[in-house]
Write an enzyme that holds these catalytic residues in place. Sequence first.
Site, PDB file in Angstrom:
ATOM      1  N   ASP A   8     -34.469  52.226 -13.819  1.00  0.00           N
ATOM      2  CA  ASP A   8     -34.629  52.025 -12.203  1.00  0.00           C
ATOM      3  C   ASP A   8     -36.095  52.055 -11.581  1.00  0.00           C
ATOM      4  O   ASP A   8     -36.765  52.838 -12.538  1.00  0.00           O
ATOM      5  CB  ASP A   8     -34.086  53.415 -11.562  1.00  0.00           C
ATOM      6  CG  ASP A   8     -34.683  54.578 -11.496  1.00  0.00           C
ATOM      7  OD1 ASP A   8     -34.989  55.051 -12.646  1.00  0.00           O
ATOM      8  OD2 ASP A   8     -35.342  54.814 -10.398  1.00  0.00           O
ATOM      9  N   CYS A  43     -35.473  31.206  -2.757  1.00  0.00           N
ATOM     10  CA  CYS A  43     -36.062  30.239  -3.635  1.00  0.00           C
ATOM     11  C   CYS A  43     -35.290  28.789  -3.203  1.00  0.00           C
ATOM     12  O   CYS A  43     -36.018  27.827  -3.411  1.00  0.00           O
ATOM     13  CB  CYS A  43     -35.958  30.621  -5.076  1.00  0.00           C
ATOM     14  SG  CYS A  43     -37.203  32.131  -5.351  1.00  0.00           S
ATOM     15  N   HIS A 102     -35.011  38.103  -3.644  1.00  0.00           N
ATOM     16  CA  HIS A 102     -35.830  37.439  -4.771  1.00  0.00           C
ATOM     17  C   HIS A 102     -36.167  38.305  -5.749  1.00  0.00           C
ATOM     18  O   HIS A 102     -35.900  38.104  -6.901  1.00  0.00           O
ATOM     19  CB  HIS A 102     -36.973  36.596  -4.198  1.00  0.00           C
ATOM     20  CG  HIS A 102     -37.888  36.137  -5.371  1.00  0.00           C
ATOM     21  ND1 HIS A 102     -37.526  34.982  -6.267  1.00  0.00           N
ATOM     22  CD2 HIS A 102     -38.864  36.604  -6.235  1.00  0.00           C
ATOM     23  CE1 HIS A 102     -38.111  34.954  -7.226  1.00  0.00           C
ATOM     24  NE2 HIS A 102     -38.924  35.833  -7.303  1.00  0.00           N
ATOM     25  N   CYS A 127     -36.083  30.291 -10.118  1.00  0.00           N
ATOM     26  CA  CYS A 127     -35.102  31.442  -9.446  1.00  0.00           C
ATOM     27  C   CYS A 127     -34.024  30.436  -8.659  1.00  0.00           C
ATOM     28  O   CYS A 127     -34.407  29.451  -8.014  1.00  0.00           O
ATOM     29  CB  CYS A 127     -36.025  32.074  -8.675  1.00  0.00           C
ATOM     30  SG  CYS A 127     -34.802  33.478  -7.783  1.00  0.00           S
ATOM     31  N   CYS A 146     -32.162  32.242  -6.408  1.00  0.00           N
ATOM     32  CA  CYS A 146     -31.754  32.969  -5.244  1.00  0.00           C
ATOM     33  C   CYS A 146     -31.818  32.328  -3.941  1.00  0.00           C
ATOM     34  O   CYS A 146     -32.336  31.226  -3.783  1.00  0.00           O
ATOM     35  CB  CYS A 146     -32.625  34.202  -5.303  1.00  0.00           C
ATOM     36  SG  CYS A 146     -34.088  33.903  -4.369  1.00  0.00           S
ATOM     37  N   ASP A 202     -29.378  60.151  -9.189  1.00  0.00           N
ATOM     38  CA  ASP A 202     -30.297  61.323  -9.979  1.00  0.00           C
ATOM     39  C   ASP A 202     -29.836  62.645  -9.544  1.00  0.00           C
ATOM     40  O   ASP A 202     -29.123  62.744  -8.782  1.00  0.00           O
ATOM     41  CB  ASP A 202     -31.585  60.612  -9.685  1.00  0.00           C
ATOM     42  CG  ASP A 202     -32.128  60.936  -8.326  1.00  0.00           C
ATOM     43  OD1 ASP A 202     -31.105  61.269  -7.552  1.00  0.00           O
ATOM     44  OD2 ASP A 202     -33.368  60.441  -7.913  1.00  0.00           O
TER      45      ASP A 202
END
Length: 351
Positions: free
Chosen positions: A239, A282, A308, A277, A279, A60
Amino acid sequence: MPVGTQGTVKGLTPSDLRAAGTRILLSNTYHLMLRPGSGLIRSLGGLHRLMAWDRPILTDSGGYQVLSLKGLVNVREEGVEFRSHLDGAPEFLSPERSMEVQADLGSDIAVTLDHAVLLPLDAAAQREAGERTLRWTERSLRHARTLATPGGYRQLLFAIVQGGGDPALRREMAERTAHHACDGFAIGGLSVGETKDETWSLARAAVEALPPDRPRYLMGMGTPRDLLDGIACGIDLFDCVLPTRNARNGMAFTSEGPVNIRNAAHTRSDRPLDPRCSCEACALFTRAYLRHLHLAGEMLAHRMLTLHNVTFYQTLMEAARRAIERGDLHSYARECTERYRERDGDPPEPA
Ligand SMILES: [Zn+2]
């Protein structure tokens, strides 16, 4: 884009970010120019080398972060005077300086400096900030073309559209910004005091005036619902600190809605955070274990909930991309919204 404020997405390694499906992340010009300093980062080979991150980075311009320093800021035509939040030292950020810092960092996408404002604000002041943003956009883009990145590649340049809380002013600012030769557009200054309905009518006013062949990035907004609404409105990039910040507060975004891992209901739960999920958190751990880690202040809790939440966001966006390709975005968004319910006694967007 997960947010890597200090040149790191807190708690995650580059391989974690890749495993979560991250294609691009955001880092903050304001923070990195103050510490460790953009000259040092350039001398160490740029931000990609420093972070060991070989996928794209968007930086940014620092405008919004300087604005949020409230009380310590003086906006002049030349640029913004402010005091560092670290040690109170006087600092100066101009359009040229912002582009120099971003060139030093070597981000793939740099964003022009804007004069951001908070709402409510009178119409004359909103116009003044919008006109100044247009002048600063021109200065930013002109100066950026004279600069070189540490890697020697061309930075893509995104121009910020401001325009306060008036849809007509937003549209005008977007039309005038679109005249610039830039690679994409950032829509700034939303979610700064207006209602959600107003936010989307302002975003739509800007998007409708921007050329369809260049990406649109909506700055700093992103509940799961915001992402779906934003995509439907024509936004391509987002974002938001919510997935990472909330993770550290024990809040997980799941396909069924938000989960507060501190909640006593999870004391004996052998369920994963989110059964849909894939990940590591999980795949390996129960809610009971993650709750225990969080209450004990263990760093693994922050790391796993962050992993996660970033995975959840990237999966949501990946599925939205596939739905767009199928021409099926609206039914995908409806299905997500029906499944994603407020549960656990928690508000969907804790501060
Ligand atoms: Zn997960």
